[in-house]
Design a protein around this motif. Structure first.
Motif, PDB file in Angstrom:
ATOM      1  N   VAL A  44       0.835  -1.190   0.000  1.00  0.00           N
ATOM      2  CA  VAL A  44       0.000   0.000   0.000  1.00  0.00           C
ATOM      3  C   VAL A  44       0.875   1.247   0.000  1.00  0.00           C
ATOM      4  O   VAL A  44       1.870   1.323   0.715  1.00  0.00           O
ATOM      5  N   ASN A  45       0.505   2.201  -0.851  1.00  0.00           N
ATOM      6  CA  ASN A  45       1.067   3.549  -0.818  1.00  0.00           C
ATOM      7  C   ASN A  45       2.574   3.623  -1.005  1.00  0.00           C
ATOM      8  O   ASN A  45       3.274   4.248  -0.228  1.00  0.00           O
ATOM      9  N   PRO A  51      -2.547   1.174  -4.695  1.00  0.00           N
ATOM     10  CA  PRO A  51      -2.101   0.000  -3.928  1.00  0.00           C
ATOM     11  C   PRO A  51      -2.070  -1.259  -4.803  1.00  0.00           C
ATOM     12  O   PRO A  51      -2.901  -1.432  -5.688  1.00  0.00           O
TER      13      PRO A  51
END
Length: 75
Positions: A44-45, A51
């Motif tokens: 994620v991120n 994501p």
């Protein structure tokens, strides 16, 4: 293994290209482990990108082989 739905060899699709990944991560054992984990569990991120979902159909062995291949083959 649905990698090409989001990643291309060169140029950006949704996620970074294989070439971008191999440029960002030097070919080390630690980076191979990190990328294999990202392939299996998702991430994620990373730098504001979309994501990456987990890949339940990919085995641990397959994710390790894919990560090593990416690191050895800058396009």
């Amino acid at each position: 293994k649905n990698c090409l739905a989001c990643h291309a060899a060169t140029g950006s699709v949704i996620g970074p290209s294989g070439a971008d990944i191999s440029l960002r991560y030097p070919a080390t054992r630690a980076n191979a482990t990190l990328l294999a984990t990202h392939i299996l569990r998702g991430v994620v991120n990373r730098g504001g990108r979309t994501p990456m979902p987990p890949n339940p159909r990919v085995t641990a062995d397959d994710s390790t082989q894919m990560a090593r291949w990416l690191l050895r083959h800058p396009t």
